[in-house]
Design an enzyme around this catalytic site. Structure first.
Site, PDB file in Angstrom:
ATOM      1  N   GLU A 188      26.956  55.553 106.170  1.00 41.57           N
ATOM      2  CA  GLU A 188      27.527  54.225 106.444  1.00 41.57           C
ATOM      3  C   GLU A 188      26.817  53.610 107.640  1.00 41.57           C
ATOM      4  O   GLU A 188      26.331  54.319 108.517  1.00 41.57           O
ATOM      5  CB  GLU A 188      29.043  54.397 106.680  1.00 41.57           C
ATOM      6  CG  GLU A 188      29.825  53.136 106.946  1.00 41.57           C
ATOM      7  CD  GLU A 188      29.765  52.089 105.842  1.00 41.57           C
ATOM      8  OE1 GLU A 188      28.640  51.649 105.508  1.00 41.57           O
ATOM      9  OE2 GLU A 188      30.825  51.662 105.353  1.00 41.57           O
ATOM     10  N   ASP A 189      26.758  52.284 107.656  1.00 39.05           N
ATOM     11  CA  ASP A 189      26.118  51.602 108.790  1.00 39.05           C
ATOM     12  C   ASP A 189      27.031  51.563 110.005  1.00 39.05           C
ATOM     13  O   ASP A 189      26.618  51.856 111.123  1.00 39.05           O
ATOM     14  CB  ASP A 189      25.667  50.177 108.389  1.00 39.05           C
ATOM     15  CG  ASP A 189      26.763  49.353 107.711  1.00 39.05           C
ATOM     16  OD1 ASP A 189      27.891  49.869 107.521  1.00 39.05           O
ATOM     17  OD2 ASP A 189      26.492  48.194 107.357  1.00 39.05           O
ATOM     18  N   ASP A 228      34.365  50.213 111.312  1.00 33.86           N
ATOM     19  CA  ASP A 228      35.034  49.162 112.071  1.00 33.86           C
ATOM     20  C   ASP A 228      36.544  49.388 111.968  1.00 33.86           C
ATOM     21  O   ASP A 228      37.113  50.172 112.718  1.00 33.86           O
ATOM     22  CB  ASP A 228      34.563  47.825 111.478  1.00 33.86           C
ATOM     23  CG  ASP A 228      35.062  46.616 112.215  1.00 33.86           C
ATOM     24  OD1 ASP A 228      35.165  46.671 113.439  1.00 33.86           O
ATOM     25  OD2 ASP A 228      35.340  45.585 111.554  1.00 33.86           O
ATOM     26  N   PHE A 245      30.154  42.040 117.401  1.00 30.50           N
ATOM     27  CA  PHE A 245      29.616  41.938 116.047  1.00 30.50           C
ATOM     28  C   PHE A 245      28.104  42.118 116.119  1.00 30.50           C
ATOM     29  O   PHE A 245      27.401  41.346 116.753  1.00 30.50           O
ATOM     30  CB  PHE A 245      29.965  40.595 115.406  1.00 30.50           C
ATOM     31  CG  PHE A 245      29.646  40.596 113.942  1.00 30.50           C
ATOM     32  CD1 PHE A 245      30.575  41.071 113.021  1.00 30.50           C
ATOM     33  CD2 PHE A 245      28.402  40.183 113.487  1.00 30.50           C
ATOM     34  CE1 PHE A 245      30.271  41.121 111.669  1.00 30.50           C
ATOM     35  CE2 PHE A 245      28.081  40.232 112.133  1.00 30.50           C
ATOM     36  CZ  PHE A 245      29.021  40.700 111.227  1.00 30.50           C
ATOM     37  N   ARG A 294      19.151  41.378 108.545  1.00 28.37           N
ATOM     38  CA  ARG A 294      19.119  42.806 108.186  1.00 28.37           C
ATOM     39  C   ARG A 294      17.785  43.448 108.578  1.00 28.37           C
ATOM     40  O   ARG A 294      17.715  44.631 108.859  1.00 28.37           O
ATOM     41  CB  ARG A 294      19.295  42.984 106.670  1.00 28.37           C
ATOM     42  CG  ARG A 294      20.688  42.656 106.165  1.00 28.37           C
ATOM     43  CD  ARG A 294      20.830  43.165 104.727  1.00 28.37           C
ATOM     44  NE  ARG A 294      21.958  42.576 104.047  1.00 28.37           N
ATOM     45  CZ  ARG A 294      23.215  43.005 104.121  1.00 28.37           C
ATOM     46  NH1 ARG A 294      23.512  44.046 104.871  1.00 28.37           N
ATOM     47  NH2 ARG A 294      24.191  42.408 103.459  1.00 28.37           N
TER      48      ARG A 294
HETATM   49  P1  IMP Z   1      35.575  48.751 107.848  1.00 20.24           P
HETATM   50  O1  IMP Z   1      36.115  48.936 106.473  1.00 20.24           O
HETATM   51  O2  IMP Z   1      36.330  47.704 108.611  1.00 20.24           O
HETATM   52  O3  IMP Z   1      35.412  50.031 108.625  1.00 20.24           O
HETATM   53  O4  IMP Z   1      34.215  48.012 107.681  1.00 20.24           O
HETATM   54  C1  IMP Z   1      33.036  48.538 107.509  1.00 20.24           C
HETATM   55  C2  IMP Z   1      32.072  47.469 107.003  1.00 20.24           C
HETATM   56  O5  IMP Z   1      32.257  46.187 107.631  1.00 20.24           O
HETATM   57  C3  IMP Z   1      30.695  47.906 107.372  1.00 20.24           C
HETATM   58  O6  IMP Z   1      30.146  48.719 106.379  1.00 20.24           O
HETATM   59  C4  IMP Z   1      29.982  46.582 107.519  1.00 20.24           C
HETATM   60  O7  IMP Z   1      29.497  46.172 106.251  1.00 20.24           O
HETATM   61  C5  IMP Z   1      31.018  45.607 107.977  1.00 20.24           C
HETATM   62  N1  IMP Z   1      30.942  45.426 109.442  1.00 20.24           N
HETATM   63  C6  IMP Z   1      31.852  45.843 110.345  1.00 20.24           C
HETATM   64  N2  IMP Z   1      31.478  45.528 111.603  1.00 20.24           N
HETATM   65  C7  IMP Z   1      30.287  44.896 111.487  1.00 20.24           C
HETATM   66  C8  IMP Z   1      29.363  44.344 112.470  1.00 20.24           C
HETATM   67  O8  IMP Z   1      29.548  44.357 113.694  1.00 20.24           O
HETATM   68  N3  IMP Z   1      28.227  43.794 111.956  1.00 20.24           N
HETATM   69  C9  IMP Z   1      27.957  43.758 110.613  1.00 20.24           C
HETATM   70  N4  IMP Z   1      28.778  44.271 109.691  1.00 20.24           N
HETATM   71  C10 IMP Z   1      29.942  44.831 110.115  1.00 20.24           C
HETATM   72 MG    MG Z   2      28.865  48.127 104.911  1.00 21.71          MG
END
Ligand code: IMP
Ligand code: MG
Length: 170
Positions: A94-95, A98, A147, A160
């Site tokens: 995963e990148d 959040d 962000f 990206r």
């Molecule tokens: P989660 O389900 O809220 O944990 O979200 C994860 C996904 O939200 C990541 O895989 C990203 O695609 C997107 N995301 C969350 N924070 C960021 C950020 O700071 N920059 C870009 N994408 C983000």
């Molecule tokens: Mg993602």
């Protein structure tokens, strides 16, 4: 033009990716490793990580999307390009974590396929933003509540391709 600031530069990023690859190598000895790249954000991270792991590494992909509902967001699988993962050692790449909702949905979903093992490796983690608890097995960097863009991460599909992790200065 947006004013982009560097949060984690390319050198620091590549050094940490190599460290993670060596940690994974040590944990998996000579086993085959099945990396699951979550599109699109994890694409560069998955490639760089894979290049630095000296095991037999396989790479597959899936795409998730989250939809904002009335008062919560829902995660949906939009493209499952995976072969069978039954009895395989799987690492989800995963990148960023959040709110934690994506992985809270995905890990149980993949466990139903009966992999031999399943772990999560994330490049970035924003623990202060969690809505549901989740902890990755491997984490590149913990970051503050900002962000971020670059190295796969986007802002409305832009940025990206930046080779570093940055943010847009308002
Ligand atoms: P989660 O389900 O809220 O944990 O979200 C994860 C996904 O939200 C990541 O895989 C990203 O695609 C997107 N995301 C969350 N924070 C960021 C950020 O700071 N920059 C870009 N994408 C983000
Ligand atoms: Mg993602």
């Amino acid at each position: 033009m947006d004013n982009i600031k560097v949060l984690i530069d390319e050198e620091k990023l590549q050094k940490r990716v190599k460290e993670l690859a060596k940690e994974i190598e040590k944990d998996y000895k000579d086993k085959e490793i099945n990396l699951i790249c979550i599109l699109k954000g994890s694409i560069f991270f998955t490639c760089d990580l894979a290049k630095n792991i000296n095991n037999n590494v396989k790479i597959d992909f899936l795409r998730l999307a989250s939809y904002e509902g009335e008062n919560s967001s829902k995660v949906k699988l939009v493209a499952n390009l995976l072969p069978s993962i039954e009895n395989k050692d799987v690492i989800i790449i995963e990148d960023i974590i959040d709110t934690g909702k994506t992985l809270n949905y995905l890990v149980p979903y993949l466990k139903k396929e009966n992999p031999k093992s399943i772990k999560v490796c994330t490049l970035l983690d924003k623990p202060s933003r969690r809505a549901v608890s989740f902890k990755a097995d491997y984490t590149g960097f913990e970051i503050e509540d900002k962000f971020v863009i670059g190295y796969g991460l986007d802002f409305d599909q832009d940025y990206r391709n930046l080779p570093f992790i940055g943010y847009i200065e308002k």
